[in-house]
Scaffold this motif. Structure first.
Motif, short mmCIF file in Angstrom:
data_model
loop_
_atom_site.label_atom_id
_atom_site.label_comp_id
_atom_site.label_asym_id
_atom_site.label_seq_id
_atom_site.Cartn_x
_atom_site.Cartn_y
_atom_site.Cartn_z
N ARG A 110 9.70 0.76 -4.74
CA ARG A 110 9.76 -0.93 -5.17
C ARG A 110 9.14 -1.33 -3.91
O ARG A 110 9.56 -0.97 -2.62
N ALA A 111 8.45 -2.67 -3.99
CA ALA A 111 8.03 -3.24 -2.78
C ALA A 111 9.36 -4.35 -2.57
O ALA A 111 9.81 -5.00 -3.47
N ARG A 112 9.84 -4.34 -1.15
CA ARG A 112 10.76 -5.27 -0.67
C ARG A 112 10.20 -6.41 -0.10
O ARG A 112 10.29 -6.76 1.18
N ILE A 113 9.58 -7.50 -0.71
CA ILE A 113 9.17 -8.36 -0.29
C ILE A 113 9.84 -9.49 -0.82
O ILE A 113 9.68 -9.88 -2.19
N GLY A 114 10.52 -10.60 -0.17
CA GLY A 114 11.42 -11.53 -0.79
C GLY A 114 10.82 -13.00 -0.64
O GLY A 114 11.40 -14.01 -0.97
N THR A 156 0.91 -1.26 0.12
CA THR A 156 0.05 -0.09 -0.14
C THR A 156 0.75 1.28 0.10
O THR A 156 0.45 2.12 -0.63
N GLU A 157 1.74 1.18 0.82
CA GLU A 157 2.73 2.36 0.74
C GLU A 157 3.51 2.59 -0.48
O GLU A 157 3.61 3.84 -0.91
N VAL A 158 4.28 1.63 -1.14
CA VAL A 158 4.42 1.65 -2.42
C VAL A 158 3.67 2.36 -3.39
O VAL A 158 4.03 3.03 -4.20
N SER A 159 2.29 1.78 -3.44
CA SER A 159 1.44 2.20 -4.46
C SER A 159 1.11 3.71 -4.15
O SER A 159 1.22 4.48 -5.24
N GLN A 160 1.21 4.20 -3.07
CA GLN A 160 0.95 5.52 -2.61
C GLN A 160 2.01 6.44 -3.01
O GLN A 160 1.92 7.50 -3.66
N ARG A 161 3.42 5.91 -2.96
CA ARG A 161 4.49 6.75 -3.34
C ARG A 161 4.61 6.81 -5.02
O ARG A 161 4.88 7.88 -5.56
N LEU A 162 4.05 5.62 -5.49
CA LEU A 162 4.14 5.62 -7.08
C LEU A 162 2.90 6.83 -7.55
O LEU A 162 3.23 7.36 -8.34
N ALA A 163 1.68 6.60 -6.82
CA ALA A 163 0.58 7.67 -7.13
C ALA A 163 1.37 9.08 -6.91
O ALA A 163 0.79 10.10 -7.75
N LEU A 198 2.95 -11.39 -5.84
CA LEU A 198 2.20 -9.98 -6.09
C LEU A 198 3.30 -8.96 -6.12
O LEU A 198 3.09 -8.20 -6.83
N ALA A 199 4.09 -9.10 -5.15
CA ALA A 199 5.12 -8.12 -4.93
C ALA A 199 5.89 -8.04 -6.23
O ALA A 199 6.48 -7.02 -6.82
N GLY A 200 6.53 -9.14 -6.87
CA GLY A 200 6.99 -9.24 -7.92
C GLY A 200 6.33 -8.46 -9.26
O GLY A 200 7.12 -7.93 -10.00
N ALA A 201 5.15 -8.98 -9.25
CA ALA A 201 4.31 -8.54 -10.29
C ALA A 201 4.45 -6.90 -10.26
O ALA A 201 4.44 -6.10 -11.33
N PHE A 202 4.16 -6.59 -9.06
CA PHE A 202 4.09 -4.87 -8.82
C PHE A 202 5.15 -4.39 -9.20
O PHE A 202 5.15 -3.08 -9.78
N ASN A 203 6.34 -4.83 -8.68
CA ASN A 203 7.46 -4.23 -9.09
C ASN A 203 7.76 -4.11 -10.69
O ASN A 203 8.34 -2.99 -11.30
N GLN A 204 7.67 -5.34 -11.32
CA GLN A 204 7.81 -5.30 -12.70
C GLN A 204 6.63 -4.11 -13.35
O GLN A 204 7.08 -3.73 -14.30
N MET A 205 5.37 -3.95 -13.05
CA MET A 205 4.59 -3.01 -13.45
C MET A 205 4.88 -1.71 -13.18
O MET A 205 5.07 -0.59 -13.93
N ALA A 206 5.69 -1.73 -11.91
CA ALA A 206 6.39 -0.20 -11.50
C ALA A 206 7.47 0.14 -12.54
O ALA A 206 7.52 1.26 -13.02
#
Length: 299
Positions: free
Chosen positions: A117-121, A103-110, A129-137
């Motif tokens: 980027r999302a730091r979820i390993g 949520t925080e990363v999406s708000q920062r992008l907006a 989901l985090a990997g797909a989100f980072n690719q989209m970013a």
């Protein structure tokens, strides 16, 4: 207690609890004490009865054993429940942490921070989901960079050309005019231009009907729009312009967008008018001469 008797009823052996020991050694019967549940089983060999086995269970002891078992069951249940709640809390905190980060990363992008980027390993669903989100970013950052470069390039082109560009959204009525367009009409700020300029009203009265009819034919019949006309500048003077436009039509044939350019052709028109007047003067002069008139060009 346990009491083993022979066929004559004599006690061969006994095993009693402390509470019932004296009663058993005194020759406990199958009925036992009032606080004991008793029973007797015959011991046979073929058809011959060899003896009996009397046994009894203390109700109080059974109750105590039951109570101890219930306490143990309750303790075990409470422990399992507490462990389950703790596990759920830990999982919820873990998942909430990852979801909060997304949520925080999406708000920062907006907000325009395209490098977020999302730091979820983890390799679970949230990690995927985090990997797909980072690719989209990454793709979004690249696309916005390309759009900014394209916009900057277009801005330079429009500033460097002598033509003024315009764009008209027919569905919403929203219009765009390039800085050069405003400059050609004597404006140096967009605010005043947007409030004051309206194409049909700023056409010269002599040209208005012809130009608007040509524009209508382009939108409805797709005839090319390429006209010469006079527009009033901010200082009130009229100058000649050449206007060109191209519409876009939807599947139903309705125009929904119109864009084009204008260029100042006043000097050319004035030069043509001067040549026309000189020619008319020359023709009149020649016609007024008696006899034969020759014009010799040494070239």
């Amino acid at each position: 207690y346990l009491v083993l008797r022979d066929s004559l009823g004599q006690v061969l052996g006994a095993e009693t609890s402390r509470r019932l020991g004296a009663h058993a050694h005194d020759g406990a019967s199958a009925n036992g004490s009032p606080d004991t549940v008793s029973a007797s089983l015959p011991i046979t060999l073929g058809d011959r009865q060899l003896g009996t086995l009397d046994f009894g269970i203390s109700v109080a002891s059974a109750r105590k054993a039951r109570d101890r078992m219930m306490v143990q069951v309750i303790k075990a249940s409470l422990f399992c429940a507490a462990a389950s709640v703790a596990l759920v809390i830990v999982l919820a905190m873990w998942m909430t942490r990852d979801l909060s980060e997304l949520t925080e990363v999406s708000q920062r992008l907006a907000s325009g921070m395209l490098g977020a980027r999302a730091r979820i390993g983890s390799r679970d669903e949230l990690g995927q989901l985090a990997g797909a989100f980072n690719q989209m970013a990454v793709a979004l950052e690249q696309r916005i960079r390309e759009l900014r470069e394209s916009a900057a390039r277009m801005d330079l082109i429009m500033r460097g050309t002598a033509h003024g560009a315009w764009d008209w959204n027919l569905a919403t009525g929203k219009t765009f005019h390039s800085p050069r367009f405003r400059e050609l009409l004597g404006y140096d700020d967009a605010g005043s231009f947007q409030r004051e300029f309206f194409f049909a009203d700023w056409l010269h009265p002599t040209d208005r009907e012809r130009v608007l009819a040509a524009l209508e034919r382009h939108l409805n019949q797709r005839e090319p729009f390429d006209e010469e006309f006079r527009l009033r500048r901010r200082d009130g003077d009229y100058r000649w312009f050449r206007g060109r436009g191209q519409a876009l039509w939807d599947a139903q044939g309705n125009a929904y967008r119109l864009a084009g350019s204008i260029s100042d052709i006043t000097e050319r028109i004035l030069a043509q008018e001067t040549l026309r007047q000189e020619k008319e003067f020359s023709d009149a002069l020649i016609r007024g001469q008696p006899g034969i008139f020759y014009l010799y060009d040494q070239r």
